[in-house]
Design an enzyme around this catalytic site. Structure first.
Site, PDB file in Angstrom:
ATOM      1  N   HIS B  24      -2.062   2.231   1.504  1.00  0.00           N
ATOM      2  CA  HIS B  24      -3.033   1.388   0.778  1.00  0.00           C
ATOM      3  C   HIS B  24      -4.465   2.099   0.749  1.00  0.00           C
ATOM      4  O   HIS B  24      -5.719   1.066   1.337  1.00  0.00           O
ATOM      5  CB  HIS B  24      -2.882   0.428   1.819  1.00  0.00           C
ATOM      6  CG  HIS B  24      -3.242   0.411   3.402  1.00  0.00           C
ATOM      7  ND1 HIS B  24      -4.442   1.351   4.403  1.00  0.00           N
ATOM      8  CD2 HIS B  24      -3.095   0.401   5.287  1.00  0.00           C
ATOM      9  CE1 HIS B  24      -4.785   1.722   5.585  1.00  0.00           C
ATOM     10  NE2 HIS B  24      -3.754   1.111   5.705  1.00  0.00           N
ATOM     11  N   HIS B  78       1.872  -1.874  17.905  1.00  0.00           N
ATOM     12  CA  HIS B  78       0.481  -2.622  16.713  1.00  0.00           C
ATOM     13  C   HIS B  78       2.031  -3.054  15.401  1.00  0.00           C
ATOM     14  O   HIS B  78       3.061  -2.380  15.454  1.00  0.00           O
ATOM     15  CB  HIS B  78       0.708  -0.925  16.468  1.00  0.00           C
ATOM     16  CG  HIS B  78      -0.681  -1.504  15.067  1.00  0.00           C
ATOM     17  ND1 HIS B  78      -1.354  -2.130  14.615  1.00  0.00           N
ATOM     18  CD2 HIS B  78      -0.558  -0.279  14.598  1.00  0.00           C
ATOM     19  CE1 HIS B  78      -1.617  -1.957  13.670  1.00  0.00           C
ATOM     20  NE2 HIS B  78      -1.692  -0.640  13.584  1.00  0.00           N
ATOM     21  N   GLU B  80       1.664  -2.858  12.579  1.00  0.00           N
ATOM     22  CA  GLU B  80       1.187  -2.856  10.944  1.00  0.00           C
ATOM     23  C   GLU B  80       2.701  -2.657  10.289  1.00  0.00           C
ATOM     24  O   GLU B  80       3.589  -1.564  10.670  1.00  0.00           O
ATOM     25  CB  GLU B  80       0.068  -2.215  10.982  1.00  0.00           C
ATOM     26  CG  GLU B  80      -0.400  -1.780   9.335  1.00  0.00           C
ATOM     27  CD  GLU B  80      -1.144  -1.511   9.063  1.00  0.00           C
ATOM     28  OE1 GLU B  80      -2.142  -0.655   9.875  1.00  0.00           O
ATOM     29  OE2 GLU B  80      -2.250  -1.262   8.190  1.00  0.00           O
ATOM     30  N   ASP B  82       3.514  -0.022   8.841  1.00  0.00           N
ATOM     31  CA  ASP B  82       4.501   0.733   8.613  1.00  0.00           C
ATOM     32  C   ASP B  82       5.039   1.311  10.368  1.00  0.00           C
ATOM     33  O   ASP B  82       5.670   2.526  10.401  1.00  0.00           O
ATOM     34  CB  ASP B  82       2.869   2.181   8.230  1.00  0.00           C
ATOM     35  CG  ASP B  82       2.079   1.736   9.606  1.00  0.00           C
ATOM     36  OD1 ASP B  82       2.008   0.992   9.630  1.00  0.00           O
ATOM     37  OD2 ASP B  82       1.095   2.274   9.666  1.00  0.00           O
ATOM     38  N   HIS B 144      -6.085  -0.609  16.051  1.00  0.00           N
ATOM     39  CA  HIS B 144      -7.547  -0.979  15.002  1.00  0.00           C
ATOM     40  C   HIS B 144      -7.443  -3.432  15.001  1.00  0.00           C
ATOM     41  O   HIS B 144      -7.442  -3.004  14.092  1.00  0.00           O
ATOM     42  CB  HIS B 144      -6.988   0.053  14.253  1.00  0.00           C
ATOM     43  CG  HIS B 144      -6.616  -0.165  13.238  1.00  0.00           C
ATOM     44  ND1 HIS B 144      -6.692  -0.307  11.192  1.00  0.00           N
ATOM     45  CD2 HIS B 144      -4.968   0.156  13.440  1.00  0.00           C
ATOM     46  CE1 HIS B 144      -5.241  -0.013  11.060  1.00  0.00           C
ATOM     47  NE2 HIS B 144      -4.678   0.330  11.974  1.00  0.00           N
ATOM     48  N   ASP B 163      -1.408   4.015  16.427  1.00  0.00           N
ATOM     49  CA  ASP B 163      -2.646   4.650  15.156  1.00  0.00           C
ATOM     50  C   ASP B 163      -3.873   5.864  15.802  1.00  0.00           C
ATOM     51  O   ASP B 163      -4.064   6.250  15.675  1.00  0.00           O
ATOM     52  CB  ASP B 163      -3.155   3.616  14.939  1.00  0.00           C
ATOM     53  CG  ASP B 163      -2.140   2.761  13.273  1.00  0.00           C
ATOM     54  OD1 ASP B 163      -1.116   3.698  13.190  1.00  0.00           O
ATOM     55  OD2 ASP B 163      -2.031   1.906  13.196  1.00  0.00           O
ATOM     56  N   TYR B 191      -8.574  10.249   9.482  1.00  0.00           N
ATOM     57  CA  TYR B 191      -7.547   9.263   9.431  1.00  0.00           C
ATOM     58  C   TYR B 191      -9.205   8.458  10.370  1.00  0.00           C
ATOM     59  O   TYR B 191      -9.039   6.840  10.116  1.00  0.00           O
ATOM     60  CB  TYR B 191      -6.571   9.961   9.933  1.00  0.00           C
ATOM     61  CG  TYR B 191      -6.092   8.342  10.982  1.00  0.00           C
ATOM     62  CD1 TYR B 191      -4.977   8.447  10.428  1.00  0.00           C
ATOM     63  CD2 TYR B 191      -6.131   7.181  12.224  1.00  0.00           C
ATOM     64  CE1 TYR B 191      -4.064   7.008  10.626  1.00  0.00           C
ATOM     65  CE2 TYR B 191      -5.620   6.937  12.423  1.00  0.00           C
ATOM     66  CZ  TYR B 191      -4.238   6.433  11.773  1.00  0.00           C
ATOM     67  OH  TYR B 191      -2.884   5.349  11.543  1.00  0.00           O
ATOM     68  N   HIS B 222       1.189   8.507  13.924  1.00  0.00           N
ATOM     69  CA  HIS B 222       1.766   9.565  12.940  1.00  0.00           C
ATOM     70  C   HIS B 222       1.124  10.438  13.452  1.00  0.00           C
ATOM     71  O   HIS B 222       0.178  11.220  14.108  1.00  0.00           O
ATOM     72  CB  HIS B 222       0.141   8.835  11.882  1.00  0.00           C
ATOM     73  CG  HIS B 222       0.245   7.187  11.343  1.00  0.00           C
ATOM     74  ND1 HIS B 222       0.981   7.221  10.383  1.00  0.00           N
ATOM     75  CD2 HIS B 222      -0.559   6.130  11.651  1.00  0.00           C
ATOM     76  CE1 HIS B 222       1.512   5.719  10.747  1.00  0.00           C
ATOM     77  NE2 HIS B 222       0.526   5.071  11.077  1.00  0.00           N
TER      78      HIS B 222
HETATM   79 FE   LIG Z   1      -2.306   0.322  11.805  1.00  0.00          FE
HETATM   80 FE   LIG Z   2      -0.048   3.241  11.358  1.00  0.00          FE
END
Ligand SMILES: [Fe+2]
Ligand SMILES: [Fe+2]
Ligand SMILES: [Zn+2]
Lengths: 52, 397
Positions: B24, B78, B80, B82, B144, B163, B191, B222
């Site tokens: 992104h 999380h 998100e 991904d 986040h 994350d 990051y 990640h």
């Molecule tokens: Fe995230």
């Molecule tokens: Fe992530």
């Protein structure tokens, strides 16, 4: 009554609305929120808010 | 690539994305990984999933150890995409699995996937026993996203940190001690700067809450898993949470006919001769991912733009918009630039710097058309004055 903005996440505390998730009634001024009240979005304490 | 056992009966079953270069808008020059983890105990738990498109790989890796239909809990740390992108595919197979998430996690997953999933909503202090292992949950809102949480396994001293502590870093090694340390720390910093910088107070609060936990392994969603450098990454996070300045100033600019560039060079020379190394960074040829990383630990952000159509150059506006969102703390700076007639860019740059939280320590510096020797001297001296302020700020002699 003044609105307050959470600096970390941008949430706005609007006294007219209160914070129903945390049993804060509409009409509660920011100053009258309990000392241990935290942002309903991100958990930030009161001192991380600014008047807006 | 096969799965990797990270603790007895606990496996990394994620996907290594060697090819991704744009996440992104974030430039992921070393690729990334989407880490999912499988806990095989009396009950079976999957911690997070992977980005959409990689379910086949996740299912293969899970199947090395158990039949995926037997998963009892799918923990979504999380929301998100991904990490949640393949949850539906897993739940299609694991028909009896409960989805474990915070209330905000559930709200988000319902909006994204409209799935009629069986949820177990958890908050800080809640836990689920799997047999030999217990999953303890710690909500980490706005680290986040509002939904974010950690899952902690006390029996293994293992923290699944989603994350947080992550890096966009593809590697064949799964652990911090199996990769190049310089590359690893560089990616952890990139990051943090691009995903977490604006949430410093949240980071500080979360680190404090996590102090109580006994941890010998941090498994983020990640990049590699931390086991040999836990103290290093935590102390780096403590510094980054306050954007701790180092002896480094950034002169960021773009130029049309080299005039603003000449001013930038003089400012940088003044800084350098004043004892503060300066980096000259043309925002039109440096990508914002790396510029934001430079900003994280710099002492000063000095921004220059010529005036185009009474405003700043779009390249400078784009950089400023990005940095404004990241809200670096405790930086000094000022605005400068050349113009042909009425001007307009420099006051606008200054306003954006102020909105970014930069403390303005010198008045705007402008010149018409091309700076002459006298105007360049003003730039040079501004650099020197700023160098003195920076050295006081970071306690250098
Ligand atoms: Fe995230
Ligand atoms: Fe992530
Ligand atoms: Zn907030």
């Amino acid at each position: 009554m003044e609105k307050y903005r959470c600096i970390p996440c941008g949430y706005i505390y609007d006294p007219a609305v209160g914070d129903p998730d945390n049993d804060i009634a509409p009409g509660t001024a920011f100053a009258d929120l309990p000392a241990d009240w935290t942002c309903p979005e991100c958990g930030a304490p009161k001192d991380e808010f600014e008047a807006c | 690539m096969k799965s990797t056992e990270i603790k007895p009966g606990i496996y990394w079953v994620g996907y290594i994305d060697w090819d991704v270069r744009d996440f992104h808008g974030y430039q992921t020059s070393r690729g990334s990984t989407y880490n999912a983890y499988l806990i095989v105990d009396e009950k079976i738990a999957l911690i997070d999933a992977v980005k959409g498109g990689y379910a086949y790989d996740l299912i293969d890796k899970i199947s090395e150890h158990i039949d995926p239909a037997k998963i009892d809990y799918v923990v979504s740390n999380h929301t998100e995409p991904d990490h949640s992108g393949e949850l539906q595919r897993i739940l299609d197979i694991a028909k009896n699995a409960k989805v474990v998430a915070t209330q905000k996690g559930k709200d988000g997953l319902e909006k994204y996937y409209e799935g009629n999933w069986d949820y177990e909503v958890v908050k800080t202090g809640d836990s689920i026993s799997l047999g030999k292992n217990t999953m303890e949950f710690i909500a980490t809102p706005m680290l986040h996203w509002p939904d974010s949480m950690f899952t902690y396994i006390p029996e293994q001293k293992l923290l699944f940190s989603m994350d947080a502590f992550g890096q966009h870093f593809a590697s064949s090694g799964r652990f911090d001690d199996q990769v190049d340390i310089c590359e690893l720390l560089a990616e952890a910093k990139i990051y943090y700067a691009n995903i977490i910088m604006h949430l410093g107070s949240t980071v500080a609060r979360t680190l404090k809450a996590a102090e109580k936990l006994e941890i010998d392994m941090i498994a983020p969603s990640h990049g590699v898993i931390w086991r040999s450098m836990i103290a290093d990454i935590i102390s780096a996070y403590q510094d980054w949470a306050v954007c701790k300045p180092t002896n480094k100033a950034l002169v960021l600019y773009d130029s049309m006919w080299h005039s603003t560039e000449m001013m930038a060079v003089s400012i940088a020379e003044g800084l350098g001769n004043g004892g503060v190394p300066a980096k000259l960074l043309n925002v039109s040829i440096n990508d914002v991912t790396h510029l934001a990383t430079e900003v994280l630990d710099c002492a000063a952000v000095i921004v220059g733009s010529p005036t185009l159509n009474n405003g700043m150059l779009p390249t400078v506006a784009s950089f400023m918009t990005y940095i404004q969102g990241l809200q670096p703390k405790g930086k000094l700076g000022f605005a400068f630039g050349s113009h042909g007639w009425a001007g307009g860019a420099v006051p606008k740059v200054r306003t954006m710097l102020e909105d970014t939280g930069v403390e303005i320590v010198h008045e705007n510096i402008t010149c018409k058309y091309k700076p002459d020797a006298e105007e360049l001297k003003v730039c040079y001296e501004a650099g020197q004055i700023l160098a003195e302020k920076i050295k006081t700020n970071i306690c250098l002699p």
